[in-house]
Design a protein around this motif. Structure first.
Motif, PDB file in Angstrom:
ATOM      1  N   HIS A 209      -6.857   9.939   2.134  1.00 36.67           N
ATOM      2  CA  HIS A 209      -5.432  10.303   2.210  1.00 36.67           C
ATOM      3  C   HIS A 209      -5.356  11.828   2.091  1.00 36.67           C
ATOM      4  CE1 HIS A 209      -1.273  10.741   0.721  1.00 36.67           C
ATOM      5  NE2 HIS A 209      -1.040   9.473   1.038  1.00 36.67           N
TER       6      HIS A 209
ATOM      7  N   ASN B 169      -6.513   4.027   2.139  1.00 34.66           N
ATOM      8  CA  ASN B 169      -5.192   3.390   2.115  1.00 34.66           C
ATOM      9  C   ASN B 169      -4.826   2.761   3.453  1.00 34.66           C
ATOM     10  OD1 ASN B 169      -4.943   6.059   3.243  1.00 34.66           O
ATOM     11  ND2 ASN B 169      -2.736   5.886   3.054  1.00 34.66           N
TER      12      ASN B 169
ATOM     13  N   SER C  87      -1.607   6.024  -9.175  1.00 34.92           N
ATOM     14  CA  SER C  87      -0.139   6.067  -9.170  1.00 34.92           C
ATOM     15  C   SER C  87       0.409   4.701  -9.532  1.00 34.92           C
ATOM     16  CB  SER C  87       0.378   6.455  -7.778  1.00 34.92           C
ATOM     17  OG  SER C  87       0.311   7.838  -7.600  1.00 34.92           O
TER      18      SER C  87
ATOM     19  N   TYR D  82       3.204   3.302  -9.174  1.00 31.41           N
ATOM     20  CA  TYR D  82       4.077   2.575  -8.242  1.00 31.41           C
ATOM     21  C   TYR D  82       3.285   1.793  -7.203  1.00 31.41           C
ATOM     22  CZ  TYR D  82       3.606   6.014  -4.409  1.00 31.41           C
ATOM     23  OH  TYR D  82       3.129   6.801  -3.392  1.00 31.41           O
ATOM     24  N   LYS D  83       1.958   1.970  -7.193  1.00 34.04           N
ATOM     25  CA  LYS D  83       1.115   1.134  -6.317  1.00 34.04           C
ATOM     26  C   LYS D  83       0.643  -0.107  -7.064  1.00 34.04           C
ATOM     27  CE  LYS D  83       0.759   4.535  -3.177  1.00 34.04           C
ATOM     28  NZ  LYS D  83       1.299   4.562  -1.843  1.00 34.04           N
TER      29      LYS D  83
ATOM     30  N   VAL E 234      -5.763   5.833  -5.971  1.00 34.09           N
ATOM     31  CA  VAL E 234      -4.399   5.335  -5.752  1.00 34.09           C
ATOM     32  C   VAL E 234      -4.415   3.985  -5.024  1.00 34.09           C
ATOM     33  CG1 VAL E 234      -2.204   5.773  -4.577  1.00 34.09           C
ATOM     34  CG2 VAL E 234      -3.330   7.606  -5.824  1.00 34.09           C
ATOM     35  N   HIS E 235      -5.199   3.879  -3.966  1.00 30.51           N
ATOM     36  CA  HIS E 235      -5.200   2.614  -3.241  1.00 30.51           C
ATOM     37  C   HIS E 235      -6.105   1.573  -3.897  1.00 30.51           C
ATOM     38  CE1 HIS E 235      -4.444  -0.072   0.062  1.00 30.51           C
ATOM     39  NE2 HIS E 235      -5.732  -0.281   0.181  1.00 30.51           N
TER      40      HIS E 235
ATOM     41  N   ALA F 216       0.833  -1.207   0.000  1.00 30.43           N
ATOM     42  CA  ALA F 216       0.000   0.000   0.000  1.00 30.43           C
ATOM     43  C   ALA F 216       0.868   1.258   0.000  1.00 30.43           C
ATOM     44  CB  ALA F 216      -0.938  -0.003   1.193  1.00 30.43           C
TER      45      ALA F 216
ATOM     46  N   ASP G 173      -9.947   9.616  -5.801  1.00 26.57           N
ATOM     47  CA  ASP G 173      -8.590   9.131  -5.545  1.00 26.57           C
ATOM     48  C   ASP G 173      -8.583   7.611  -5.712  1.00 26.57           C
ATOM     49  OD1 ASP G 173      -6.179   8.260  -4.594  1.00 26.57           O
ATOM     50  OD2 ASP G 173      -6.301   9.304  -2.664  1.00 26.57           O
TER      51      ASP G 173
ATOM     52  N   ASN H 299       3.399  12.153  -9.624  1.00 25.33           N
ATOM     53  CA  ASN H 299       2.695  11.312  -8.645  1.00 25.33           C
ATOM     54  C   ASN H 299       1.315  11.916  -8.420  1.00 25.33           C
ATOM     55  OD1 ASN H 299       3.053  13.491  -6.695  1.00 25.33           O
ATOM     56  ND2 ASN H 299       5.183  12.808  -6.624  1.00 25.33           N
ATOM     57  N   MET H 300       0.499  11.231  -7.646  1.00 30.37           N
ATOM     58  CA  MET H 300      -0.873  11.695  -7.425  1.00 30.37           C
ATOM     59  C   MET H 300      -0.907  13.057  -6.742  1.00 30.37           C
ATOM     60  SD  MET H 300      -3.211  12.061  -4.823  1.00 30.37           S
ATOM     61  CE  MET H 300      -4.968  12.111  -4.642  1.00 30.37           C
ATOM     62  N   THR H 301      -0.040  13.267  -5.762  1.00 30.94           N
ATOM     63  CA  THR H 301      -0.094  14.506  -4.990  1.00 30.94           C
ATOM     64  C   THR H 301       0.202  15.706  -5.890  1.00 30.94           C
ATOM     65  OG1 THR H 301       0.685  13.251  -3.079  1.00 30.94           O
ATOM     66  CG2 THR H 301       0.794  15.644  -2.924  1.00 30.94           C
TER      67      THR H 301
ATOM     68  N   ALA I  27      -3.626  13.721   0.501  1.00 34.83           N
ATOM     69  CA  ALA I  27      -3.393  14.244  -0.855  1.00 34.83           C
ATOM     70  C   ALA I  27      -4.695  14.504  -1.607  1.00 34.83           C
ATOM     71  CB  ALA I  27      -2.520  13.276  -1.650  1.00 34.83           C
TER      72      ALA I  27
ATOM     73  N   ALA J 247     -10.843   3.935  -2.289  1.00 36.95           N
ATOM     74  CA  ALA J 247     -10.505   2.972  -1.228  1.00 36.95           C
ATOM     75  C   ALA J 247      -9.556   3.651  -0.254  1.00 36.95           C
ATOM     76  CB  ALA J 247      -9.845   1.716  -1.808  1.00 36.95           C
TER      77      ALA J 247
ATOM     78  N   THR K 185     -12.234   9.167  -1.902  1.00 38.01           N
ATOM     79  CA  THR K 185     -11.364   8.062  -2.299  1.00 38.01           C
ATOM     80  C   THR K 185     -12.177   6.846  -2.741  1.00 38.01           C
ATOM     81  OG1 THR K 185      -9.429   6.792  -1.630  1.00 38.01           O
ATOM     82  CG2 THR K 185     -11.171   7.005   0.021  1.00 38.01           C
TER      83      THR K 185
HETATM   84  C1  LIG Z   1      -4.963   6.537  -1.200  1.00 34.35           C
HETATM   85  C2  LIG Z   1      -3.755   7.344  -1.564  1.00 34.35           C
HETATM   86  N1  LIG Z   1      -3.938   8.535  -2.133  1.00 34.35           N
HETATM   87  C3  LIG Z   1      -2.899   9.316  -2.483  1.00 34.35           C
HETATM   88  C4  LIG Z   1      -1.603   8.916  -2.256  1.00 34.35           C
HETATM   89  C5  LIG Z   1      -0.483   9.812  -2.695  1.00 34.35           C
HETATM   90  O1  LIG Z   1       0.051   9.262  -3.837  1.00 34.35           O
HETATM   91  P1  LIG Z   1       1.434   9.773  -4.459  1.00 34.35           P
HETATM   92  O2  LIG Z   1       2.533   9.195  -3.629  1.00 34.35           O
HETATM   93  O3  LIG Z   1       1.404   9.243  -5.846  1.00 34.35           O
HETATM   94  O4  LIG Z   1       1.425  11.260  -4.414  1.00 34.35           O
HETATM   95  C6  LIG Z   1      -1.367   7.679  -1.661  1.00 34.35           C
HETATM   96  C7  LIG Z   1       0.023   7.242  -1.373  1.00 34.35           C
HETATM   97  O5  LIG Z   1       0.277   6.489  -0.488  1.00 34.35           O
HETATM   98  C8  LIG Z   1      -2.470   6.879  -1.305  1.00 34.35           C
HETATM   99  O6  LIG Z   1      -2.302   5.672  -0.741  1.00 34.35           O
END
Ligand SMILES: Cc1ncc(COP(=O)(O)O)c(C=O)c1O
Length: 400
Positions: A115, A168, A216, A218-219, A195-196, A25, A193, A86-88, A117, A166, A164
């Motif tokens: 998250h 994280n 993202s 890398y996840k 990402v997760h 995660a 979001d 990255n997402m942020t 972000a 999901a 989101t």
């Molecule tokens: C649910 C979630 N949103 C956003 C992020 C931020 O992603 P990034 O590292 O690509 O900025 C993460 C990173 O852990 C995340 O798990």
């Protein structure tokens, strides 16, 4: 056909170090094909985009293929895939472009499940515009984000709902489609979001009702690259800050500077890898992604049931939340020990887990654990196996 986790694991060189990687995660490991795609791009020779010579054409092709691959992963339009660090970073960029039209009296809705972000960039953009922030709350015992509350939170003043797909930390999968229906009936945009969520399930941005879906790589076993997926027509309405000299068309106008082209080749390879997780899957890459991610989700959930039962049997472990729909992500504390001490003990037993607030800033605040080390997160992805879970549970049994 059963999920062939041994074959999958064989594709990940890093797993040979003997650790149980339950930290997916926070970032997954990469399969051989991704590593080779990145190295291959550099070996073959890549120029910058838009030139007159073959190495530049190769960079153009890598970018185009990367957009197609991300679109196939989540069901989007390649012409609406914005790539970034990255997402942020992407969310800050989108927030500043989307909020340009906001004014006092406008409202946005963010959630305490998210998250940070997908919270702070919106709050800061709202503050600059004088807009009002409204909060969707988490039911703390269950870890659910009840969708009903959005009927009260959203009105004709709402410009954007950020939520989101999901959590994280808790793994909670809110009813995004239902929230989107409320948002859209009021004319608000939905920023989701993903990402997760993306590594754990088949994703369809249209079914979710996401106007913007951010993920993202890398996840999901790719390199450190983020992507926003949106309808190109919606992106056309936005005017991000950009250089006078850089391309003005969508989606490129959202992208700043020179992209890491070799990494983008790795992103496409990661999607191809995910699409092949179910070797019996056939059809287009999108079809194969959907079948493979469904197979991976089924496998993860079966293994997660073992993990949850094992945690429940340990008297010193307190698990946070029991959401009905969730990813294979467990978040817990061990009585008498700080989360860092637990993670340190697990590391000594060759188990990688994360500890802390995990950027679930509002949630850890609401739970009152932000200042006491947060919690321990152990999550499964498609390359984890029973031995990883057993190693975690045995190591925890020594202290819990
Ligand atoms: C649910 C979630 N949103 C956003 C992020 C931020 O992603 P990034 O590292 O690509 O900025 C993460 C990173 O852990 C995340 O798990």
């Amino acid at each position: 056909m059963p999920f062939d986790v041994a074959a999958v694991r064989g594709r990940y060189p890093a797993l040979a170090d003997g650790y149980a990687y339950l930290d997916g995660a926070a970032g997954t490991q990469t399969p051989d094909v991704v590593i080779e795609a990145i190295a291959g791009a550099y070996r073959t020779g890549i120029g910058n985009v838009g030139g007159a010579f073959p190495a530049s054409h190769r960079a153009d092709a890598i970018v185009a293929e990367c957009r197609r691959a991300v679109a196939d992963l989540v069901g989007g339009d390649p012409a609406g895939v914005v790539l970034g660090a990255n997402m942020t970073t992407l969310t800050y960029r989108l927030a500043s472009a989307i909020a340009t039209g906001w004014a006092p009296g406008d409202e946005i809705v963010v959630s305490r499940l998210d998250h940070d972000a997908n919270v702070r960039p919106w709050i800061q953009a709202a503050a600059r515009a004088g807009a009002t922030v409204r909060w969707a709350e988490v039911d703390l015992p269950s870890g659910e984000l009840p969708a009903e509350q959005y009927k009260e939170l959203v009105s004709e003043r709402t410009r954007l709902v950020a939520v989101t797909a999901a959590s994280n930390v808790l793994g909670t999968r809110p009813d995004v489609a239902r929230i989107a229906a409320v948002a859209h009936s009021a004319g608000a945009l939905m920023y989701v979001d993903g990402v997760h969520a993306t590594p754990h399930m088949p994703v369809d941005v249209a079914a979710l009702g996401a106007d913007f879906y951010v993920t993202s790589a890398y996840k999901w076993c790719g390199p450190h690259i983020g992507a926003v997926v949106a309808d190109p027509a919606l992106l056309e309405r936005l005017r991000p800050d950009k250089l006078a000299s850089s391309p003005g068309e969508v989606p490129v106008r959202f992208e700043t500077g020179t992209a890491p082209f070799a990494d983008l080749a790795g992103v496409a390879a990661a999607v191809d890898h995910l699409a092949a997780l179910d070797p019996a899957a056939t059809g287009s890459r999108r079809d194969r992604v959907l079948a493979s991610m469904a197979a991976a989700e089924g496998y993860e959930q079966e293994l997660f049931a073992v993990l949850l039962a094992g945690l429940a049997a340990l008297p010193g472990v307190t698990l946070y939340g029991h959401p009905a729909r969730r990813t294979a992500t467990a978040w817990f504390r061990v009585a008498g020990l700080s989360p860092r001490a637990v993670a340190g003990h697990l590391a000594s037993r060759k188990v990688n887990v994360w500890d802390g607030h995990n950027y679930a800033w509002e949630l850890t605040g609401a739970l009152g654990i932000r200042d006491t080390g947060g919690a321990v997160r152990a999550g499964l992805v498609h390359y984890n196996d029973r031995s990883d879970v057993d190693r975690l549970l045995n190591a925890l049994a020594e202290i819990a």
